[in-house]
Design an enzyme around this catalytic site. Sequence first.
Site: not given
Ligand code: PLP
Length: 412
Positions: A77, A129, A201, A226
């Site tokens: 962890r 998001y 982000d 992504k």
């Molecule tokens: C998908 C996404 C998230 C969240 O990520 P997860 O891996 O699905 O938890 C946050 N910000 C953006 C811009 C995203 O496309």
Amino acid sequence: MAHVFFSFECTFSLMPDSSLHDDAVLEAPEADGFGTRAVHAGQQPDPSTGAVMTPIYQTSTYAQAAPGEHKGHEYSRVSNPTRTALEGNLASLEGAEHGIAFSSGVAGIDAIVKSLRPGDHVVATDDLYGGTYRLLREVFEPLNIQTSFVDMSDPDAVTDAFTEDTALLWVETPTNPLMRLVDIEALAERAHAHDITVAVDNTFATPYLQQPLAHGADLVLHSATKYLGGHSDLILGAVCTNSDEWAEKLRFQIKSTGAAPGPMDCFLTLRGTKTLHLRMEQHCSSARRLAQMLNAHDKVGHVRYPGLPSHPGHALAQKQMSGYGGMISFELADDEMDKALAVLDAAEVFTLAESLGGVESLIEHPASMTHASIPAEEREKIGLTDSLIRLSVGVESFEDLRDDLDRALSRV
Ligand SMILES: *Cc1c(COP(=O)(O)O)cnc(C)c1O
């Protein structure tokens, strides 16, 4: 890190780097190009076997020679060798001291916001998001961490939203799904004047196209699910930072609240980042050509792609990014939900699905899918219309993507 801005076809950085020799890649001071770091950073042949690829250390615990005497890992962890390799790789790509991997992107966002205190205030991009919106609104507001959502294409609107309790500025750029550009440097300057932490982000742009820390951000968040993973086969998140204090806080969060990624997903993400630069070149090149095609299409209304000279953030994209990315959103000339759904239904090469950033092209309808958790009146306020369609342009043959969209649009 400065790579040259590519404004037309984005292929020149695919040229082999003749300064590299097969042996001596890791230590050589000149071997620090993005592609070299993507392939090698954070990794070395496995010390016990020489395995060139970092093994999947599928273990929860580690033998100790005597109490407290171990080889750097005690319990998975807290840390795991596959995860450590990935963290080194991601930190290097973002130009950061620290990379911290999480079980998902939202777990990373959660850990950042959870490091605040009740009574603290957050200012976040209004077009973001959907999961971030839900987390801030439905998990943290009841815990008395309030968020103001503002259109950050106007830096003054951001400053106006600051209160004396504001502790965190949450930036997404390009924004999701409206593809607005936010000036990281301008906002970081304003936020830092008030001792506010700036988090970006960077999921849409990836470190290949945009490096928020170099523009003054304190924290970079990734949904590695992504583009970094790149193959739609895992869920993982990461935060990169140069702040020792934030790195410690975030590691403390993982240790205490448990959002650690498993070694298999770390391995898959590491495999993904090795080709990030190659995939991004193709995503950018096809998206740019599709955006131009859509822009000239009589069934299409407003096309939102920062690579189009008509995009209000085009100049900022040229300053802040080194390419325009693989995401496009557009409205239909007739702004009707039924027509948008008909296009989604007719597309064949583009798969109807949420998510983005994989090798395969995806098409989706934000109002009823990814952004359904944002109330209709909020969606209307920011301009997220009912006919808006979002594309994640994959790496299939460009002609097939073009023909597929053209065919789907002809059904309207
Ligand atoms: C998908 C996404 C998230 C969240 O990520 P997860 O891996 O699905 O938890 C946050 N910000 C953006 C811009 C995203 O496309």
